[in-house]
Write an enzyme that holds these catalytic residues in place. Structure first.
Site, PDB file in Angstrom:
ATOM      1  N   HIS A  22       0.807  -1.219   0.000  1.00 40.13           N
ATOM      2  CA  HIS A  22       0.000   0.000   0.000  1.00 40.13           C
ATOM      3  C   HIS A  22       0.841   1.270   0.000  1.00 40.13           C
ATOM      4  O   HIS A  22       0.326   2.360  -0.278  1.00 40.13           O
ATOM      5  CB  HIS A  22      -0.987   0.001   1.182  1.00 40.13           C
ATOM      6  CG  HIS A  22      -0.364   0.228   2.517  1.00 40.13           C
ATOM      7  ND1 HIS A  22      -0.101  -0.795   3.403  1.00 40.13           N
ATOM      8  CD2 HIS A  22       0.056   1.353   3.146  1.00 40.13           C
ATOM      9  CE1 HIS A  22       0.430  -0.300   4.503  1.00 40.13           C
ATOM     10  NE2 HIS A  22       0.545   1.002   4.366  1.00 40.13           N
ATOM     11  N   ASP A  43      -0.063  -7.553   1.056  1.00 42.02           N
ATOM     12  CA  ASP A  43       0.390  -6.193   1.361  1.00 42.02           C
ATOM     13  C   ASP A  43       1.917  -6.148   1.474  1.00 42.02           C
ATOM     14  O   ASP A  43       2.463  -5.539   2.392  1.00 42.02           O
ATOM     15  CB  ASP A  43      -0.251  -5.651   2.637  1.00 42.02           C
ATOM     16  CG  ASP A  43      -0.153  -4.118   2.707  1.00 42.02           C
ATOM     17  OD1 ASP A  43       0.158  -3.504   1.680  1.00 42.02           O
ATOM     18  OD2 ASP A  43      -0.380  -3.564   3.798  1.00 42.02           O
ATOM     19  N   SER A  46       4.699   2.171   8.175  1.00 41.57           N
ATOM     20  CA  SER A  46       4.358   1.060   7.287  1.00 41.57           C
ATOM     21  C   SER A  46       5.570   0.652   6.465  1.00 41.57           C
ATOM     22  O   SER A  46       6.201   1.476   5.815  1.00 41.57           O
ATOM     23  CB  SER A  46       3.217   1.461   6.352  1.00 41.57           C
ATOM     24  OG  SER A  46       2.026   1.637   7.059  1.00 41.57           O
ATOM     25  N   THR A 105       2.929  -3.097   9.545  1.00 40.23           N
ATOM     26  CA  THR A 105       1.946  -2.927   8.475  1.00 40.23           C
ATOM     27  C   THR A 105       0.780  -2.028   8.852  1.00 40.23           C
ATOM     28  O   THR A 105       0.341  -1.216   8.051  1.00 40.23           O
ATOM     29  CB  THR A 105       1.406  -4.305   8.043  1.00 40.23           C
ATOM     30  OG1 THR A 105       2.486  -5.072   7.528  1.00 40.23           O
ATOM     31  CG2 THR A 105       0.344  -4.172   6.975  1.00 40.23           C
TER      32      THR A 105
END
Length: 493
Positions: free
Chosen positions: A134, A164, A239, A255
């Site tokens: 992301h 992800d 992140s 995350t």
């Protein structure tokens, strides 16, 4: 006399914290009861002078122990944690666009850069960086900045929305600092961990905490159902950063956070390093997508009712709901109704845990499953194969005057289903690509959409969909499945 004794005791305790050696001398005075009283105090003040049973816990002795620090650990690892800057050009439409009068004052709208900031971890001296998908999703340009001030334009080697995760590559004449990937399966709840990243863009930051829980599921940040939970402070910008253990090894990629305010409240989640290792190896091997091993079986959760009917003490494992007649699971003797309880010796608490264990294994190997079948537990060896391509996976470009014009479609095979991130036992015709500016793009079709029905006729082959899409009609009724949801549409085109 009692006051004098406790005054000596207080002095002795202070000296123990200040020096260590002096304390040792003080506890060997001629007063025969002093050492017993001090021992009693350090063990919680309980009578009798005897140590309470349990873990070996004590207050710090000496200045050296009181000055223990994470600084050497951070010094060895922080240089391998990088900042990741992703940017994408987007066109912003002005409300006055097309009006000659207002355009002469406000001008025409033009493209603008939309940027995102995250963190990443160097895991290979050649310049392999792991971050979250992301952070770099849909970006036109991704830059990586090291803690020493150097900046590099990176190339995205591999990314996967369901996990992800994304792997980037940067190049330099000199080797990069790295963090070794550790074994996340060795983590236990209560272990100390450090989180390193760039929260809110303020610069590299390190926070400490413990592992709060393992194998967390359904947290809503990706389809992956196996996260490490930690109370180490994680904030926006963290992140893709590193979660490291006390050995300086990477045990997770930070995350997400659970927060109502946008800041850390002590509930953060990280992708386990064993998944990171498997994903990184796939990227280094040149994979176009992250390929999971195929065993030819579908699973569903074990509910309390199912567990009771099978004579289980509590709900656990993954229930086999269907088996491909020609797949590895069938050849191993697995049948619908069997429950997988362990994978290579690791207990399977829920269906997502089995998905995670499978995804971390290389294609071409074997796995040993502990299976409950007909009330008995047995060990079964299953081959981990590459998902079959199928016999009719050729792509077909749809043309004509239909909402589907410009879409590339193909009949689903297990391998194609993996690439499109849908269940491998899904049947039908899927959209695998969209030409930009085509009617299909304008109507909002997406890769992964499964076309079920067009104008009242069931779509079961790509040739059938091509025939229906080229019919001469202005009215269109179609049914499309997306992410497990059925969407029906009727329009005049």
């Amino acid at each position: 006399m009692r006051a004098k004794r406790y005054l000596s005791l207080a002095l002795c305790a202070w000296m123990a914290l200040a020096g260590g050696a002096v304390a040792q001398e003080a506890t060997t005075t001629e007063d025969p009861g002093l050492s017993d009283v001090l021992t009693d105090l350090l063990n919680g003040g309980k009578g009798g002078g005897a140590a309470t049973p349990g873990p070996d816990r004590r207050v710090p002795f000496g200045r050296e122990e009181m000055q223990l620090s994470f600084a050497p650990l951070v010094k060895d690892t922080a240089a391998a944690v990088v900042n990741v800057y992703a940017s994408k050009q987007v066109k912003v439409r002005s409300p006055f666009e097309g009006d000659p009068f207002f355009e002469q004052f406000f001008g025409r709208s033009g493209p603008r850069n939309r940027s995102s900031l995250g963190s990443g971890v160097l895991v290979d001296p050649s310049g392999i960086v792991v971050t979250n998908n992301h952070v770099v999703q849909d970006a036109d340009q991704v830059k990586v900045a090291l803690s020493d001030g150097r900046e590099f334009t990176s190339k995205v080697l591999l990314k996967d929305e369901t996990l992800d995760l994304a792997v980037l590559k940067i190049d330099s004449d000199k080797p990069f600092p790295t963090i070794a990937i550790g074994d996340s399966d060795a983590l236990q709840v209560g272990d100390l961990v450090l989180a390193i990243g760039n929260p809110f863009g303020v610069g590299q930051t390190t926070t400490s905490g413990i592992v709060s829980a393992l194998a967390r599921t359904h947290i809503g940040v990706s389809d992956s159902g196996f996260f490490i939970q930690t109370d180490a402070a994680i904030n926006p910008g963290n992140s893709g950063g590193a979660l490291i253990n006390m050995g300086g090894q990477l045990v997770g990629i930070n995350t997400a956070i659970f927060s109502r305010s946008g800041g850390s409240i002590g509930i953060g989640f990280a992708i386990p390093s064993n998944m990171v290792r498997a994903f990184t190896e796939a990227a280094k091997g040149g994979a176009e997508f992250f390929e999971r091993p195929f065993i030819g079986a579908s699973f569903e959760p074990v509910t309390p009712q199912i567990a009771e009917s099978l004579g289980m003490d509590h709900p656990a494992g993954a229930l086999i709901s269907s088996v491909d007649a020609n797949g590895p699971a069938a050849r191993a003797g697995l049948k619908p109704g069997d429950v997988v309880l362990a994978f290579n010796g690791a207990a399977i608490e829920h269906m997502e845990g089995l998905d995670y264990r499978l995804a971390t294994q290389p294609v071409g190997g074997k796995a040993t499953l502990s299976v409950l079948t007909k009330g008995e537990e047995k060990s079964v060896e299953v081959a981990l194969e590459r998902a079959p391509e199928g016999t009719s996976s050729n792509e077909v470009l749809l043309r004509g005057r239909s909402p589907f014009a410009g879409a590339k479609v193909a009949e689903l095979s297990p391998r194609l289903a993996q690439r499109l991130r849908v269940a491998t036992d899904t049947k039908g015709v899927a959209i695998v690509g969209i030409d930009g500016g085509s009617p299909a793009a304008g109507f909002g079709f997406q890769p992964g959409d499964i076309v079920r029905e067009v104008n009242g006729e069931t779509v079961d082959t790509a040739a059938k969909l091509k025939q229906l899409a080229e019919e001469d009609t202005r009215w269109w009724r179609f049914t499309v499945e997306r992410d497990g949801r059925i969407m029906r549409q009727m329009l005049r085109y």
